[in-house]
Design an enzyme around this catalytic site. Structure first.
Site, mmCIF file in Angstrom:
data_model
loop_
_atom_site.group_PDB
_atom_site.id
_atom_site.type_symbol
_atom_site.label_atom_id
_atom_site.label_comp_id
_atom_site.label_asym_id
_atom_site.label_seq_id
_atom_site.Cartn_x
_atom_site.Cartn_y
_atom_site.Cartn_z
ATOM 1 C CD GLU A 48 -2.797 1.203 2.427
ATOM 2 O OE1 GLU A 48 -2.788 0.276 3.255
ATOM 3 O OE2 GLU A 48 -3.539 2.206 2.499
ATOM 4 N NE ARG A 272 3.843 -7.988 10.787
ATOM 5 C CZ ARG A 272 3.395 -7.126 9.895
ATOM 6 N NH1 ARG A 272 2.526 -7.504 8.987
ATOM 7 N NH2 ARG A 272 3.828 -5.887 9.888
ATOM 8 C CE LYS A 282 2.980 0.095 4.853
ATOM 9 N NZ LYS A 282 2.524 -0.070 3.466
HETATM 10 P P1 ATP Z 1 2.882 -2.382 8.118
HETATM 11 O O1 ATP Z 1 2.327 -3.443 9.003
HETATM 12 O O2 ATP Z 1 4.326 -2.082 8.342
HETATM 13 O O3 ATP Z 1 2.055 -1.139 8.052
HETATM 14 P P2 ATP Z 1 1.607 -3.472 5.884
HETATM 15 O O4 ATP Z 1 1.376 -4.914 6.025
HETATM 16 O O5 ATP Z 1 0.450 -2.599 6.156
HETATM 17 O O6 ATP Z 1 2.879 -3.036 6.698
HETATM 18 P P3 ATP Z 1 1.634 -3.475 3.076
HETATM 19 O O7 ATP Z 1 2.037 -2.383 2.191
HETATM 20 O O8 ATP Z 1 0.228 -3.876 3.132
HETATM 21 O O9 ATP Z 1 2.161 -3.072 4.489
HETATM 22 O O10 ATP Z 1 2.549 -4.741 2.846
HETATM 23 C C1 ATP Z 1 2.865 -5.291 1.591
HETATM 24 C C2 ATP Z 1 3.203 -6.747 1.776
HETATM 25 O O11 ATP Z 1 4.286 -6.885 2.675
HETATM 26 C C3 ATP Z 1 2.049 -7.538 2.355
HETATM 27 O O12 ATP Z 1 1.909 -8.699 1.580
HETATM 28 C C4 ATP Z 1 2.486 -7.882 3.746
HETATM 29 O O13 ATP Z 1 2.010 -9.148 4.109
HETATM 30 C C5 ATP Z 1 4.000 -7.863 3.648
HETATM 31 N N1 ATP Z 1 4.623 -7.496 4.916
HETATM 32 C C6 ATP Z 1 4.456 -6.343 5.613
HETATM 33 N N2 ATP Z 1 5.157 -6.361 6.760
HETATM 34 C C7 ATP Z 1 5.820 -7.554 6.788
HETATM 35 C C8 ATP Z 1 6.727 -8.174 7.720
HETATM 36 N N3 ATP Z 1 7.100 -7.569 8.833
HETATM 37 N N4 ATP Z 1 7.191 -9.401 7.419
HETATM 38 C C9 ATP Z 1 6.824 -10.017 6.290
HETATM 39 N N5 ATP Z 1 5.989 -9.490 5.382
HETATM 40 C C10 ATP Z 1 5.482 -8.277 5.612
#
Ligand code: ATP
Ligand code: MG
Length: 573
Positions: A48, A272, A282
């Protein structure tokens, strides 16, 4: 090497066993059973664009791109841009830059917003099938009606609207006839489902907001759960991998695809990535930026890819860490030292050596001729002969590290002190004779003598010294600012805070230390952005992008392991 034959098994390092990765096993099985027929393995990375990528995303990127590549497949970069209020073009650009820097190239650049027309048509299809309805309950009421983990939800009084009424209202939602928050479109599933995600989830909300790509064309926006799986399906994604928190959403992911009868993308969740002393959210990282707790998303203390890059971390090391961890279905917090270990290992192999004195103390060699300059030849990288050698000037006045001299040495202190002999690296043995102090009693200059027979750093009579010190010739030195970084948070779990306290109360007030009078060997004048250096005995460093000719700034990527600090700590000094 036991015999000169490179083919001989005895001369080969056994390949490290591949870390367990259940995702690879699933894809291999799907290829074997031809689950997707002739379709190629297709994955996507779906950020996102509401912030910069962090080290956690690096794991998802390596899995999405790496696994597709292993199976001859393809990976799309898809911006999951369904939330116009938080998304910006700045993030879209930064994310692309970071993915390329990590070493990956996407097949297609996609945006969920490109699919808004298709998603809308599919919503109409579900309405016509009696599987979606327009609800007039407020957000609060919807929450109330949803029930809890222990209590079933209640049907909305608007749940049984006719197909015609739903079509009419939904089209008028799209046409902009209703204010924000007045109505939503919901899937008609089961208000008593044990999975709360299945209790008639909201598919669309009204939001009169300008979108970074579609502008004001839309005033209804799809929710993540409705947009994500359908976008996967449009792109014929075979394996839609995401982190574990989406596991509860999987039944809904499947429900939409099955009820629309579209390409059967499958969602698979993995653990994760998390590190001690590190915040990977984020939302929280944005707060650090907005409250000026750091200098920006690329502050070298940030766990963002842009921050790690500016700090001097390398894509090779980040990929190596992530690969070594594989994938599982259990979230584990990794020690931050593990990341640092991989980075040191990488830099040890590639970083050019140089001498830099961070906190200079002047040293005068009284018996060295005043106008003489010698050039000592030193290896650029003992780990890599191909890196060649360079010539470092040596003269009568040099700088040494303040900490390398003690007028009254504590026990086990082997560095320079009055009467003690030490080696200046690659140069000569010197013996301290006297000191000059300022009016407050601080040592500001050390006078010593050198042994001309010890050129190159060894004495012909086999005399031993216990310490070798780095140095920089004073008249040749260049000046620099040095930035030393420490952990951004004080506790291994930054969220470990007292009741009512914010996670930012755990910020380390000493995470940045700036030294403004460092002296470096002259070859470092040619350092470029992206070069990596090991300042001998001090640590790994890189030139900060904010440097200029008149103000050189070096960032410490990581210190070398410092055994003296440990001894001092143990003895309670
Ligand atoms: P955050 O939790 O930091 O706000 P998010 O999951 O909202 O991150 P996205 O932009 O939706 O951020 O993430 C893009 C991809 O990265 C998604 O498929 C998510 O599952 C993966 N992702 C995000 N954080 C992690 C992490 N700590 N470890 C592994 N994969 C991750
Ligand atoms: Mg997310």
């Amino acid at each position: 090497m036991s015999n000169g034959n490179p083919e001989s098994p005895t001369t080969q390092t056994p390949a490290a066993p591949a870390p367990s990765n259940f995702l690879r096993d699933i894809i291999a099985e799907d290829v074997r059973t031809r689950k997707f027929g002739d379709a190629v393995i297709q994955t996507r990375f779906p950020p996102e664009p509401n912030g910069y990528l962090h080290i956690g995303h690096a794991k998802a990127i390596c899995l999405d791109f790496g696994l597709a590549d292993d199976f001859g497949g393809k990976t799309n970069l898809r911006f999951d841009d369904t939330n116009p209020e938080k998304e910006e073009t700045e993030y879209v650009n930064a994310i692309q830059h970071d993915i390329r820097w990590l070493g990956f190239q996407w097949e297609r650049l996609c945006y969920a917003s490109d699919y808004f027309p298709q998603l809308y048509d599919w919503a109409l299809q579900l309405i016509r099938a009696g599987k979606a309805y327009v609800d007039d309950l407020s957000a609060d009421q919807i929450r109330e009606y949803r029930g809890t983990l222990t209590e079933p939800g209640k049907n909305s009084p608007f749940r049984d609207r006719s197909v015609e009424e739903n079509l009419d209202l939904f089209q008028r939602m799209k046409a902009g006839e209703f204010p924000d928050g007045s109505r939503v479109l919901r899937a008609k599933i089961d208000m008593a489902s044990p999975n709360l995600n299945m209790r008639d989830p909201v598919m669309y909300r009204i939001l009169h907001a300008t979108h970074h790509r579609t502008g004001d064309a839309w005033c209804i926006y799809p929710m993540y759960d409705y947009a994500h799986g359908q976008s996967d399906s449009i792109e014929h994604v075979t394996h839609s991998m995401c982190s574990l928190e989406f596991a509860d959403h999987q039944p809904l992911y499947r429900w939409f695809i099955e009820n629309l009868g579209i390409f059967p993308s499958q969602q698979i969740e993995f653990d994760r990535l998390n590190f001690t002393y590190t915040l990977l959210s984020k939302r929280k990282l944005l707060q650090l930026v907005q409250e000026d707790r750091v200098s920006g998303w690329d502050d070298p203390r940030m766990p963002t890819l842009s921050g790690l890059r500016r700090r001097g971390f390398t894509p090779e090391a980040i990929r190596a860490v992530v690969t070594s961890l594989g994938a599982s279905r259990t979230n584990v917090v990794q020690d931050i030292e593990m990341l640092e270990h991989f980075q040191r290992d990488d830099l040890n192999r590639r970083a050019r050596r140089a001498m830099a004195v961070l906190q200079p103390l002047k040293l005068v060699i009284d018996n060295y001729p005043p106008d003489k300059v010698e050039y000592v030849e030193v290896a650029n990288n003992p780990e890599d002969p191909a890196a060649g050698t360079r010539h470092v000037p040596f003269s009568r006045e040099i700088f040494i590290e303040h900490d390398d001299f003690r007028e009254i040495p504590p026990p086990k202190y082997y560095r320079l002190s009055p009467g003690k002999e030490v080696r200046l690296r690659n140069a000569y043995f010197i013996t301290a004779q006297s000191v000059v102090k300022d009016s407050t009693g601080n040592v500001v200059e050390v006078h010593c003598t050198y042994d001309p027979a010890s050129r190159g750093g060894n004495s012909p009579d086999g005399r031993k010294v216990k310490s070798t010190m780095h140095w920089v010739s004073a008249p040749h030195a260049i000046s620099a600012e040095i930035r030393l970084y420490d952990k951004l948070f004080l506790k291994p779990d930054p969220y470990d805070v007292a009741e009512g306290q914010d996670v930012l109360s755990n910020l380390n007030p000493n995470s940045l230390q700036i030294l403004t009078s460092a002296k470096l060997e002259p070859s470092l004048a040619e350092a470029a952005i992206g070069d990596h250096f090991q300042f001998e005995r001090v640590g790994y460093f890189c030139l900060d992008p904010g440097s200029s000719e008149s103000r050189r700034i070096f960032n410490r990527t990581l210190p070398l392991k410092d055994s003296w600090a440990k001894i001092e700590k143990k003895s309670g000094a």
